[in-house]
Design a protein around this motif. Structure first.
Motif, mmCIF file in Angstrom:
data_model
loop_
_atom_site.group_PDB
_atom_site.id
_atom_site.type_symbol
_atom_site.label_atom_id
_atom_site.label_comp_id
_atom_site.label_asym_id
_atom_site.label_seq_id
_atom_site.Cartn_x
_atom_site.Cartn_y
_atom_site.Cartn_z
ATOM 1 N N VAL A 100 1.021 -1.461 -0.204
ATOM 2 C CA VAL A 100 -0.022 0.262 -0.114
ATOM 3 C C VAL A 100 1.064 0.590 0.030
ATOM 4 C CG1 VAL A 100 -1.360 1.444 1.102
ATOM 5 C CG2 VAL A 100 -1.814 -0.961 0.930
ATOM 6 N N PHE A 134 -3.726 4.921 0.088
ATOM 7 C CA PHE A 134 -4.566 4.941 -1.508
ATOM 8 C C PHE A 134 -5.809 4.874 -1.221
ATOM 9 C CE2 PHE A 134 -5.729 2.238 -4.951
ATOM 10 C CZ PHE A 134 -5.333 3.027 -5.412
ATOM 11 N N SER A 143 -15.986 -2.937 -6.748
ATOM 12 C CA SER A 143 -15.086 -4.123 -8.548
ATOM 13 C C SER A 143 -15.116 -2.796 -9.216
ATOM 14 C CB SER A 143 -16.075 -5.037 -8.705
ATOM 15 O OG SER A 143 -15.740 -6.038 -7.707
ATOM 16 N N ARG A 167 -14.011 3.004 1.866
ATOM 17 C CA ARG A 167 -14.284 1.953 3.052
ATOM 18 C C ARG A 167 -12.638 1.142 2.220
ATOM 19 N NH1 ARG A 167 -16.810 -0.461 6.284
ATOM 20 N NH2 ARG A 167 -16.844 -2.951 6.183
ATOM 21 N N TRP A 168 -12.197 0.151 3.672
ATOM 22 C CA TRP A 168 -11.349 -0.849 3.646
ATOM 23 C C TRP A 168 -9.538 0.253 3.280
ATOM 24 C CZ3 TRP A 168 -12.735 -5.160 5.081
ATOM 25 C CH2 TRP A 168 -13.088 -6.009 5.171
ATOM 26 N N LEU A 213 -6.030 -11.148 7.268
ATOM 27 C CA LEU A 213 -4.599 -10.221 7.381
ATOM 28 C C LEU A 213 -4.921 -8.679 8.908
ATOM 29 C CD1 LEU A 213 -4.665 -8.426 3.409
ATOM 30 C CD2 LEU A 213 -3.606 -9.859 5.332
ATOM 31 N N ALA A 366 -8.155 -12.414 2.116
ATOM 32 C CA ALA A 366 -8.305 -11.032 2.205
ATOM 33 C C ALA A 366 -7.437 -10.594 0.673
ATOM 34 C CB ALA A 366 -7.297 -9.919 2.695
ATOM 35 N N SER A 369 -9.207 -11.634 -2.488
ATOM 36 C CA SER A 369 -10.109 -10.339 -3.346
ATOM 37 C C SER A 369 -9.351 -8.880 -3.645
ATOM 38 C CB SER A 369 -11.145 -9.934 -1.766
ATOM 39 O OG SER A 369 -12.535 -11.837 -1.790
ATOM 40 N N TYR A 370 -8.845 -8.377 -3.018
ATOM 41 C CA TYR A 370 -8.217 -7.327 -3.385
ATOM 42 C C TYR A 370 -7.708 -7.129 -3.919
ATOM 43 C CZ TYR A 370 -3.435 -6.971 -0.619
ATOM 44 O OH TYR A 370 -2.568 -7.429 -0.431
ATOM 45 N N GLY A 372 -8.950 -6.153 -7.173
ATOM 46 C CA GLY A 372 -9.799 -7.008 -8.315
ATOM 47 C C GLY A 372 -9.861 -7.845 -7.928
ATOM 48 N N GLU A 375 -12.855 -12.733 -10.310
ATOM 49 C CA GLU A 375 -13.600 -12.412 -10.978
ATOM 50 C C GLU A 375 -13.501 -11.198 -11.698
ATOM 51 O OE1 GLU A 375 -14.248 -12.983 -7.723
ATOM 52 O OE2 GLU A 375 -15.839 -14.769 -7.772
ATOM 53 N N MET A 376 -13.282 -10.117 -10.816
ATOM 54 C CA MET A 376 -12.901 -9.153 -12.026
ATOM 55 C C MET A 376 -11.706 -9.253 -13.020
ATOM 56 S SD MET A 376 -15.124 -6.691 -11.863
ATOM 57 C CE MET A 376 -15.936 -7.593 -11.581
ATOM 58 N N PHE A 391 -18.023 -7.230 -18.523
ATOM 59 C CA PHE A 391 -18.113 -6.375 -16.380
ATOM 60 C C PHE A 391 -19.606 -6.183 -16.593
ATOM 61 C CE2 PHE A 391 -14.361 -5.421 -18.798
ATOM 62 C CZ PHE A 391 -13.606 -6.442 -17.257
HETATM 63 C C1 LIG Z 1 -8.108 -6.259 3.839
HETATM 64 C C2 LIG Z 1 -8.389 -5.266 2.275
HETATM 65 C C3 LIG Z 1 -7.241 -4.617 1.938
HETATM 66 C C4 LIG Z 1 -7.890 -3.468 1.124
HETATM 67 N N1 LIG Z 1 -7.400 -2.207 0.716
HETATM 68 C C5 LIG Z 1 -7.858 -1.482 0.108
HETATM 69 C C6 LIG Z 1 -7.026 -0.220 -0.374
HETATM 70 O O1 LIG Z 1 -5.866 -0.030 0.632
HETATM 71 N N2 LIG Z 1 -7.177 1.119 -0.797
HETATM 72 C C7 LIG Z 1 -8.612 0.534 -1.815
HETATM 73 O O2 LIG Z 1 -9.014 1.687 -1.835
HETATM 74 N N3 LIG Z 1 -8.979 -0.785 -1.332
HETATM 75 C C8 LIG Z 1 -8.763 -1.450 -0.724
HETATM 76 N N4 LIG Z 1 -9.131 -2.971 -0.828
HETATM 77 C C9 LIG Z 1 -10.753 -3.103 -1.571
HETATM 78 C C10 LIG Z 1 -10.531 -3.846 -2.374
HETATM 79 O O3 LIG Z 1 -10.063 -3.658 -3.463
HETATM 80 C C11 LIG Z 1 -12.565 -4.639 -2.956
HETATM 81 O O4 LIG Z 1 -12.751 -5.640 -1.937
HETATM 82 C C12 LIG Z 1 -12.466 -5.160 -3.982
HETATM 83 O O5 LIG Z 1 -12.212 -4.196 -4.921
HETATM 84 C C13 LIG Z 1 -13.821 -5.467 -4.410
HETATM 85 O O6 LIG Z 1 -14.311 -5.012 -3.656
HETATM 86 P P1 LIG Z 1 -16.121 -4.975 -2.657
HETATM 87 O O7 LIG Z 1 -15.146 -5.117 -1.701
HETATM 88 O O8 LIG Z 1 -16.658 -3.708 -3.159
HETATM 89 O O9 LIG Z 1 -16.586 -6.692 -3.547
HETATM 90 P P2 LIG Z 1 -17.397 -6.413 -4.651
HETATM 91 O O10 LIG Z 1 -17.462 -5.076 -5.785
HETATM 92 O O11 LIG Z 1 -19.245 -5.920 -3.738
HETATM 93 O O12 LIG Z 1 -18.277 -7.846 -5.438
HETATM 94 C C14 LIG Z 1 -18.803 -8.411 -4.655
HETATM 95 C C15 LIG Z 1 -18.737 -10.452 -5.108
HETATM 96 O O13 LIG Z 1 -19.471 -9.827 -6.391
HETATM 97 C C16 LIG Z 1 -18.458 -9.893 -7.225
HETATM 98 N N5 LIG Z 1 -18.844 -9.257 -8.768
HETATM 99 C C17 LIG Z 1 -19.236 -8.033 -9.122
HETATM 100 N N6 LIG Z 1 -19.035 -7.665 -9.843
HETATM 101 C C18 LIG Z 1 -19.462 -8.710 -10.770
HETATM 102 C C19 LIG Z 1 -19.165 -8.817 -12.175
HETATM 103 N N7 LIG Z 1 -19.770 -7.795 -12.841
HETATM 104 N N8 LIG Z 1 -19.589 -10.040 -12.750
HETATM 105 C C20 LIG Z 1 -19.067 -10.999 -11.747
HETATM 106 N N9 LIG Z 1 -18.906 -10.850 -10.586
HETATM 107 C C21 LIG Z 1 -19.144 -9.556 -10.270
HETATM 108 C C22 LIG Z 1 -17.306 -9.641 -6.972
HETATM 109 O O14 LIG Z 1 -16.086 -9.976 -8.170
HETATM 110 C C23 LIG Z 1 -17.146 -10.191 -5.704
HETATM 111 O O15 LIG Z 1 -17.109 -12.131 -5.552
HETATM 112 C C24 LIG Z 1 -8.729 -3.858 0.146
HETATM 113 C C25 LIG Z 1 -9.730 -4.630 0.727
HETATM 114 C C26 LIG Z 1 -9.580 -5.911 1.726
HETATM 115 C C27 LIG Z 1 -10.654 -6.518 1.961
#
Ligand SMILES: Cc1cc2nc3c(=O)[nH]c(=O)nc-3n(C[C@H](O)[C@H](O)[C@H](O)COP(=O)(O)OP(=O)(O)OC[C@H]3O[C@@H](n4cnc5c(N)ncnc54)[C@H](O)[C@@H]3O)c2cc1C
Length: 392
Positions: A100, A134, A143, A167-168, A213, A366, A369-370, A372, A375-376, A391
């Motif tokens: 980060v 960030f 996503s 958030r996050w 984490l 974690a 999922s982070y 990207g 799925e993304m 998408f």
């Molecule tokens: C520990 C941790 C640290 C992080 N640190 C940071 C950070 O420092 N800065 C920052 O900016 N962000 C950070 N993140 C955020 C992280 O990048 C997001 O959690 C991630 O991009 C997914 O977004 P979301 O959690 O909102 O899930 P969502 O976007 O709500 O997705 C939920 C589910 O739906 C699926 N999905 C969504 N859209 C589609 C689609 N079109 N087709 C198929 N499946 C789909 C996703 O793949 C996922 O399985 C962090 C997250 C975590 C858990």
């Protein structure tokens, strides 16, 4: 200091490193084994970050990597990858902290900042005097952040006024600056801002109750009429394409961290199964336990080959979005299998922190999922191979 190849580097990829790079890795490994490994399980349980490591990580040069969208790097991407692997092998939260600060925050300033902004911020961040975060993800936009950001930047004379929430955001409970990505009310494009965290209207609140984490300090951020001078807007960040350029550079590092996290679990499983005796002999002498270990090593070896090549492509200037996306999706999926097999090999002790595997097992979720989700990243590769963007 002598560099010993890891036993999990079964095909000897670390031979690609120069002797100077190997020495630097050996120094990092020695520090992590002596000072970080003994404290991480306790910190994980208490969900606390070891602030004392910042100074030493800076001295080891971990915040000095230059992030540029050119093929010329001060340190090879393969070396940087091995650094991420070594960090995550000991603790994926520490790897995330570095990713980060150095990758995402310093990377944003490197890629989208002006020469003046780079000169002002990067040296202070390299020494650890200033810690960065960030801020891209929002409560209602994860996503879909390329199109769904709700945080708004409104121009007001020589300033911008930021309103919204994030958030996050990792490191954000203690960061001195946070890169905030917001949509301009003027042209609707995403722009990046270097926001000092003591600016009135900026609030960061730690996210409690995380089960992965736990050492990373993630925060919810609210921005209420936060006034930022135009001089603190990243001068070369004109649309989400520039945000994506930062993510393109850092995504493969997460794939490397996934390999490191897998190796941490694998090493612990090999160690444990050679000592644990059942039916009168070490469980490692049972064929079914060897099967778990060999499948884990296969995953690690395949993923390591992929991340090495994707980093070589970055060094050569041929890496594209779809390459780092495939590496991240593949390595994190293999990691998820690997940590589960290693946990299984420990039986009940596989869920106890003391035996290390439990932490690597939980942290895998974690990393998966982070930067990207799988799925993304799959959709990025799918678009490339079919020509159809799926998408929405
Ligand atoms: C520990 C941790 C640290 C992080 N640190 C940071 C950070 O420092 N800065 C920052 O900016 N962000 C950070 N993140 C955020 C992280 O990048 C997001 O959690 C991630 O991009 C997914 O977004 P979301 O959690 O909102 O899930 P969502 O976007 O709500 O997705 C939920 C589910 O739906 C699926 N999905 C969504 N859209 C589609 C689609 N079109 N087709 C198929 N499946 C789909 C996703 O793949 C996922 O399985 C962090 C997250 C975590 C858990």
């Amino acid at each position: 200091m002598t560099f010993e190849p890891l036993s999990a580097d079964f095909f000897g990829y670390s031979e690609l490193l120069s002797s100077e790079e190997k020495e630097r890795l050996a120094a990092l490994r020695e520090y992590l084994e002596a000072e970080v490994k003994p404290i991480v399980n306790d910190l994980w349980e208490r969900a606390e970050f070891p602030h004392q490591i910042i100074k030493r990580l800076a001295e080891l040069g971990l915040y000095e990597f230059a992030w540029k969208e050119t093929s010329t790097f001060e340190n090879s991407a393969v070396f940087r990858g091995f650094v991420a692997l070594e960090l995550a092998r000991i603790d994926a939260s520490v790897a995330t902290h570095v990713g980060v600060h150095n990758g995402l925050a310093m990377g944003s300033i490197s890629v989208a900042g002006s020469a003046e902004q780079r000169a002002e911020w990067l040296p202070k961040m390299a020494t650890g005097e200033v810690t960065g975060a960030f801020g891209l993800t929002e409560p209602d936009s994860g996503s879909d952040s390329a199109q769904g950001l709700r945080t708004v930047a409104t121009r007001d004379g020589d300033d911008w006024i930021l309103n919204g929430s994030k958030r996050w955001i990792g490191n954000a409970t203690f960061s001195d600056i946070t890169i905030i990505w917001a949509k301009s009310a003027e042209d609707g494009q995403v722009k990046g801002f270097i926001v000092k965290t003591d600016t009135p209207g900026y609030t960061a609140t730690k996210i409690e109750g995380k089960q992965a984490l736990r050492i990373v300090q993630n925060a919810d951020i609210t921005l209420e009429n936060v006034r930022v001078p135009e001089a603190m807007r990243l001068q070369n960040g004109n649309s989400f394409r520039d945000t994506a350029a930062v993510l393109r550079l850092t995504r493969a590092e997460v794939a490397w961290a996934a390999v490191g996290n897998s190796i941490g679990a694998y090493d612990a499983a090999v160690r444990y199964t050679k000592q644990r005796v059942q039916f009168g002999k070490p469980i490692a002498s049972h064929q079914l336990i060897q099967d778990l270990l060999v499948k884990s090593l296969g995953n690690i070896t395949a993923s390591l080959g992929m991340v090495v090549q994707v980093s070589k492509m970055l060094d050569e200037g041929t890496q594209r979005d779809e390459h780092s996306a495939l590496a991240k999706a593949y390595a994190t999926a293999r990691m998820r299998e690997t940590v589960a097999w290693c946990r299984e090999a420990l039986g009940g002790n596989g869920i106890v922190l003391e035996y290390d595997v439990a932490r690597h097992f939980a942290d895998a979720e974690a990393l998966y999922s982070y930067e990207g989700t799988r799925e993304m990243n799959t959709l990025i590769v799918g678009r490339k191979i079919t020509g159809f963007a799926a998408f929405v």
